[in-house]
Design a protein around this motif. Sequence first.
Motif, short mmCIF file in Angstrom:
data_model
loop_
_atom_site.label_atom_id
_atom_site.label_comp_id
_atom_site.label_asym_id
_atom_site.label_seq_id
_atom_site.Cartn_x
_atom_site.Cartn_y
_atom_site.Cartn_z
N UNK A 46 0.80 -1.21 0.00
CA UNK A 46 0.00 0.00 0.00
C UNK A 46 0.84 1.27 0.00
N UNK A 47 0.13 2.38 0.02
CA UNK A 47 0.80 3.67 0.02
C UNK A 47 1.45 3.93 1.39
N UNK A 48 2.62 4.55 1.34
CA UNK A 48 3.35 4.91 2.56
C UNK A 48 3.71 6.39 2.49
N UNK A 49 3.26 7.13 3.47
CA UNK A 49 3.58 8.55 3.53
C UNK A 49 5.02 8.71 4.00
N UNK A 50 5.77 9.56 3.31
CA UNK A 50 7.18 9.78 3.66
C UNK A 50 7.33 11.06 4.48
N UNK A 51 6.74 12.13 3.99
CA UNK A 51 6.86 13.39 4.69
C UNK A 51 6.27 14.52 3.87
N UNK A 52 6.18 15.70 4.48
CA UNK A 52 5.68 16.84 3.74
C UNK A 52 6.29 18.13 4.24
N UNK A 53 6.15 19.14 3.39
CA UNK A 53 6.57 20.48 3.75
C UNK A 53 5.34 21.39 3.63
N UNK A 54 5.12 22.18 4.63
CA UNK A 54 3.96 23.04 4.63
C UNK A 54 4.25 24.34 3.89
N UNK A 55 3.18 25.13 3.67
CA UNK A 55 3.30 26.41 2.97
C UNK A 55 4.28 27.34 3.67
N UNK A 56 4.42 27.17 4.99
CA UNK A 56 5.30 28.04 5.78
C UNK A 56 6.69 27.43 5.99
N UNK A 57 6.98 26.38 5.26
CA UNK A 57 8.26 25.66 5.22
C UNK A 57 8.46 24.68 6.38
N UNK A 58 7.51 24.56 7.29
CA UNK A 58 7.63 23.53 8.33
C UNK A 58 7.58 22.15 7.68
N UNK A 59 8.34 21.21 8.24
CA UNK A 59 8.37 19.87 7.69
C UNK A 59 7.96 18.84 8.74
N UNK A 60 7.40 17.72 8.25
CA UNK A 60 6.97 16.63 9.11
C UNK A 60 7.28 15.33 8.39
N UNK A 61 7.70 14.31 9.15
CA UNK A 61 8.14 13.06 8.54
C UNK A 61 7.50 11.86 9.20
N UNK A 62 7.38 10.79 8.41
CA UNK A 62 7.01 9.49 8.92
C UNK A 62 8.11 9.09 9.91
#
Length: 119
Positions: A46-62
Amino acid sequence: QVQLQESGPGLVKPSQTLSLTCTVSGFSITTAKYYWAWIRQPPGKGLEWIGYIRYNSNTFYNPSLKSRASVSRDTSKNQFTLQLTSMTPEDTAVYFCSRASGPGGYDYWGQGTQVTVSS
C-alpha cells in the motif's frame, strides 16, 4: 489547473542518496494552509507517507523514515524535493508527490516515478 510532476533517477545503487524533485504548476507552493507531500508505494504494498513540507516551510516526517528523509523547497522554481539517504532494495517503489489541504486530504497527485534500488 494544478499539476505536479516528479523527476529524478529511476535507478539508485544501495547506500546512495535518492533525490527527487516535484515541479508544481498552476498553484503556488507558498499558498497558505497547503501541504506538499511525498508518498511511495512499494511493489505489491500500500501507500506509505514519507513526509511533507507546509506552505510556511515547516516539515513533518514518517517516524520510520525520519532519520533518512529530508523535504525542502525552492520557491523561485515552485518546486519541492525529497532526499532519502542510505537507500536499500526495500526502498524500491513508485514515488509520488501530492498536494493536501490538510493532513490526509490529498487532492492532486503527480503521475509517479519508479525508483529501483539495485547494484
